[in-house]
Design a protein around this motif. Structure first.
Motif, mmCIF file in Angstrom:
data_model
loop_
_atom_site.group_PDB
_atom_site.id
_atom_site.type_symbol
_atom_site.label_atom_id
_atom_site.label_comp_id
_atom_site.label_asym_id
_atom_site.label_seq_id
_atom_site.Cartn_x
_atom_site.Cartn_y
_atom_site.Cartn_z
ATOM 1 N N LYS A 2 -0.857 -1.354 22.314
ATOM 2 C CA LYS A 2 -1.513 -2.005 21.191
ATOM 3 C C LYS A 2 -0.568 -3.000 20.531
ATOM 4 O O LYS A 2 0.650 -2.828 20.545
ATOM 5 N N ASN A 3 -1.151 -4.049 19.946
ATOM 6 C CA ASN A 3 -0.421 -4.921 19.047
ATOM 7 C C ASN A 3 -0.657 -4.411 17.633
ATOM 8 O O ASN A 3 -1.764 -4.524 17.100
ATOM 9 N N ILE A 4 0.365 -3.827 17.034
ATOM 10 C CA ILE A 4 0.232 -3.163 15.743
ATOM 11 C C ILE A 4 0.908 -3.994 14.661
ATOM 12 O O ILE A 4 2.075 -4.371 14.795
ATOM 13 N N SER A 5 0.163 -4.283 13.600
ATOM 14 C CA SER A 5 0.729 -4.981 12.446
ATOM 15 C C SER A 5 0.856 -3.994 11.292
ATOM 16 O O SER A 5 -0.151 -3.432 10.841
ATOM 17 N N ILE A 6 2.085 -3.771 10.846
ATOM 18 C CA ILE A 6 2.341 -2.860 9.732
ATOM 19 C C ILE A 6 2.283 -3.632 8.415
ATOM 20 O O ILE A 6 2.900 -4.687 8.273
ATOM 21 N N ILE A 7 1.518 -3.098 7.471
ATOM 22 C CA ILE A 7 1.428 -3.678 6.134
ATOM 23 C C ILE A 7 1.854 -2.611 5.130
ATOM 24 O O ILE A 7 1.260 -1.532 5.075
ATOM 25 N N GLY A 8 2.870 -2.908 4.341
ATOM 26 C CA GLY A 8 3.273 -1.992 3.279
ATOM 27 C C GLY A 8 2.528 -2.313 1.996
ATOM 28 O O GLY A 8 2.432 -3.471 1.590
ATOM 29 N N MET A 9 1.997 -1.286 1.364
ATOM 30 C CA MET A 9 1.261 -1.459 0.101
ATOM 31 C C MET A 9 1.864 -0.497 -0.922
ATOM 32 O O MET A 9 1.340 0.593 -1.160
ATOM 33 N N PRO A 10 2.981 -0.869 -1.549
ATOM 34 C CA PRO A 10 3.722 0.041 -2.424
ATOM 35 C C PRO A 10 3.131 0.123 -3.828
ATOM 36 O O PRO A 10 3.776 -0.210 -4.821
ATOM 37 N N MET A 11 1.905 0.603 -3.905
ATOM 38 C CA MET A 11 1.183 0.617 -5.176
ATOM 39 C C MET A 11 1.064 2.040 -5.714
ATOM 40 O O MET A 11 0.645 2.942 -4.990
#
Length: 298
Positions: A2-11
């Motif tokens: 897979k092509n995985i895009s990590i997004i951090g959401m430090p909320m």
């Protein structure tokens, strides 16, 4: 692969206990990128969405905490998730408290007509301002995705792009408010409480979940709250509830989902390093992601 895009959401705006904003950093420190690369996936870490700091605001009419800022920031997340799906990659969102799911699901719903959701959580997160005992928006995110909640939150991603209740499966529930129980019954939402997990066993729960979703959905999102696990296995969460799913049962659930090849996006939320023991909860999150993305012993 897979092509995985990590997004951090430090909320951490959706609840009261500080520290969950450090969840994405803790998960990265626990080695998520290397873990996925060792499974031969392509990984692109897009970094963290900037949340910033503000004085806690309570809406005078509804009692909701940080309403405006949560709406603003989840819209940014929705746009980023939308962009990841557009380029054909797998969005992997790291929280943050569970209010971030408002943005994740809003972004996904731009692409799927019948999005399925597996809500792996001790809680239903089906409250509204009228039913919530706390005013904490992290307990409202699934309700918002279904089209119930404050107009500012419903506008994230568009008021007409919402989940269908028959496309949702909640796994691990053991703490539900009365308003949530009423909504579950009224809308016929499928729920496997800890009673069902104990009685049926995790293999059957997951097999029934897959069977239930596979023919009615065109994509399935996994929203995994670490408080779905028992606090003995995941102590670093803001709202722990005793008697949860075990670490091993959770691995089995992820392994079965990996075999099904039905998961098209995922988020892992509510890791709070301040409440944790030597990053145990972030380590558990990374290990479960490994199983979800195909890791096997042999």
């Amino acid at each position: 692969m897979k092509n995985i895009s990590i997004i951090g959401m430090p909320m951490d705006l959706g609840q009261l206990r500080r520290g969950v904003d450090m969840g994405p950093s803790a998960i990265r420190y626990a080695g998520i990128e290397n873990r996925l690369q060792e499974l031969n996936h392509q990984v692109d870490d897009l970094g963290d969405i900037e949340i910033g700091r503000s004085t806690e605001q309570i809406d005078k009419e509804t009692g909701l905490r940080n309403l405006d800022l949560i709406a603003e920031k989840t819209k940014i997340l929705a746009d980023q998730v939308n962009g990841v799906v557009k380029k054909g990659a797998f969005p992997l969102v790291l929280g943050g408290d569970h209010s971030i799911a408002i943005g994740t699901l809003a972004g996904l719903l731009q692409h799927y007509h019948n999005l399925g959701v597996i809500w792996y959580d001790a809680h239903g997160d089906l409250n509204t301002a009228e039913t919530s005992p706390s005013g904490n928006i992290h307990g409202m995110s699934l309700a918002v995705a279904l089209g119930y909640g404050h107009p500012l939150l419903l506008e994230v991603g568009g008021v007409h792009k919402k989940l269908k209740p028959e496309n949702v499966v909640i796994i691990g529930a053991r703490s539900l408010d009365q308003g949530e129980r009423d909504l579950i019954k009224a809308k016929g939402i499928k729920v496997f409480t800890m009673h069902e997990i104990d009685r049926l066993g995790m293999p059957r729960v997951m097999e029934e979940t897959i069977s239930y979703l596979q023919d009615r959905t065109d994509g399935v999102h996994l929203s995994l709250d670490l408080d779905g696990l028992d606090p003995s296995d995941a102590p670093g969460v803001g709202t722990p509830v005793m008697g949860g799913i075990s670490y091993r049962e959770s691995h089995l659930a992820m392994e079965i989902l990996a075999e099904s090849q039905m998961i098209t996006s995922a988020e892992f939320v509510e890791v709070n390093p301040i409440l944790d023991e030597r990053n145990k909860t972030a380590d558990a999150a990374v290990a479960l992601m490994g199983s979800l993305f195909g890791e096997k012993l042999l």
